[in-house]
Design an enzyme around this catalytic site. Structure first.
Site, PDB file in Angstrom:
ATOM      1  N   ASP A 188       0.979  -1.193  -0.204  1.00  0.00           N
ATOM      2  CA  ASP A 188       0.019  -0.184  -0.092  1.00  0.00           C
ATOM      3  C   ASP A 188       0.894   1.269  -0.067  1.00  0.00           C
ATOM      4  OD1 ASP A 188       0.817  -0.177   2.652  1.00  0.00           O
ATOM      5  OD2 ASP A 188      -1.151  -0.226   3.497  1.00  0.00           O
ATOM      6  N   ASP A 239      -0.881  -6.145  -0.205  1.00  0.00           N
ATOM      7  CA  ASP A 239      -1.354  -5.657   1.323  1.00  0.00           C
ATOM      8  C   ASP A 239      -2.829  -5.510   1.575  1.00  0.00           C
ATOM      9  OD1 ASP A 239       0.571  -4.908   3.063  1.00  0.00           O
ATOM     10  OD2 ASP A 239       1.251  -3.262   1.870  1.00  0.00           O
ATOM     11  N   GLU A 248       9.361  -3.769  10.489  1.00  0.00           N
ATOM     12  CA  GLU A 248       9.907  -2.293   9.903  1.00  0.00           C
ATOM     13  C   GLU A 248      10.190  -1.594  11.002  1.00  0.00           C
ATOM     14  OE1 GLU A 248       6.829  -0.393   7.407  1.00  0.00           O
ATOM     15  OE2 GLU A 248       7.851   1.152   7.152  1.00  0.00           O
TER      16      GLU A 248
HETATM   17  O1  KIV Z   1       3.755  -1.176   1.536  1.00  0.00           O
HETATM   18  C1  KIV Z   1       4.832  -1.407   1.522  1.00  0.00           C
HETATM   19  O2  KIV Z   1       5.678  -1.145   0.591  1.00  0.00           O
HETATM   20  C2  KIV Z   1       5.355  -1.934   2.882  1.00  0.00           C
HETATM   21  C3  KIV Z   1       6.875  -1.743   3.170  1.00  0.00           C
HETATM   22  C4  KIV Z   1       7.191  -1.831   4.739  1.00  0.00           C
HETATM   23  C5  KIV Z   1       7.710  -2.797   2.381  1.00  0.00           C
HETATM   24  O3  KIV Z   1       4.783  -2.737   3.488  1.00  0.00           O
END
Ligand code: KIV
Length: 260
Positions: A44, A83, A178
């Site tokens: 996302d 995501d 993260e």
């Molecule tokens: O959405 C995204 O790019 C992520 C990063 C932490 C890889 O979740």
């Protein structure tokens, strides 16, 4: 051969590191897949790097499905993770399953990613029970930026270790960490059977992930530099800018040669 969530989990036992990147389009996905990337994330973060927004919160399910369909169609080998955008997991198991089912019906993706700590474990368990492989996401949670008040390094050791254990027990096949301190990441990686994949979490994870635009130097112009943890492997912004100037010059000076 196409990678599966199970195969990615086994990488840890085999002592093989996992290379993961985000991607949002067909050409990018094809290039990364052919280069041998293990996992591609339709993140996302597309809200930030593709749409130019300040947070990931506005990204809709329809938008993530649009990109996931394009990416998953391009890929032959890599595992494609998508995501679950805000607020499907926050709404509980039924909404999370409904959203993940749309992703699985409308794209060829292999798994979803769920942001959150032990509070998300019941939702992750329900997704797994429904046959939907889940990658967890702990530490800094961009979907909770209004609650946390910003993007900070995560230093709460006990909470983080409790979170990753709960997510492992819920059945996640991998856990993204993260912006967690190197020490906590190392400890989490040691106590878990599940592979950890870090971003801004030091070098002791079982794998690493970066955002496409950051690693290749293609971040939006107002972002003068990518986050501190990013190792930039190319400078696409300069290459494209230089090429565009040459093209414009050729047109303006009538030196552009059209082979047709
Ligand atoms: O959405 C995204 O790019 C992520 C990063 C932490 C890889 O979740």
């Amino acid at each position: 051969m196409k990678l599966t969530p199970l195969k990615i989990s086994e990488y840890k036992r085999e002592g093989r590191k996992i290379a993961m990147l985000t991607v949002y389009d067909y050409a990018g996905a094809r290039i990364l897949d052919e280069a041998g990337i293990d996992v591609l994330l339709v993140g996302d973060s597309l809200g930030n790097v593709v749409q130019g927004k300040t947070t990931t919160l506005p990204v809709t399910l329809d938008e993530i499905i649009y990109h996931a369909e394009i990416v998953s169609r391009a890929v032959r080998r890599a595992l494609v993770v998508v995501d679950l955008p805000f607020p499907y997991c926050q709404l509980g198991a039924a909404e999370a399953i409904r959203a993940a089912a749309r992703i699985f019906k409308e794209t060829e993706a292999d798994a979803v990613k769920v942001e959150g700590g032990s509070n998300r474990a019941p939702t992750i368990a329900a997704l797994v029970e429904a046959g939907i492989p889940v990658m967890g996401h702990c530490g800094l949670l961009p979907q909770s930026v209004h609650q946390s008040g910003g993007f900070f390094i995560q230093r709460r050791r006990e909470q983080l270790l409790k979170d990753v254990k709960a997510i492992e027990e819920a059945g996640a096949f991998a856990i993204l960490l993260e912006c967690v301190t190197t020490e906590i990441t190392k400890e989490a990686t040691e106590i878990l059977r599940t592979p950890t994949i870090g971003i801004g979490a030091g070098g002791d994870c079982d794998g690493q992930v970066l955002v496409f635009h950051d690693i290749f130097g293609y971040t939006p112009p107002e972002k003068t530099r990518p986050p501190k943890h990013v190792r930039q492997y190319a400078d696409l912004k300069s290459i494209i800018s230089e090429a565009a100037k040459n093209y414009i010059n050729d047109i303006q000076n009538s030196t552009y040669i059209n082979n047709n």
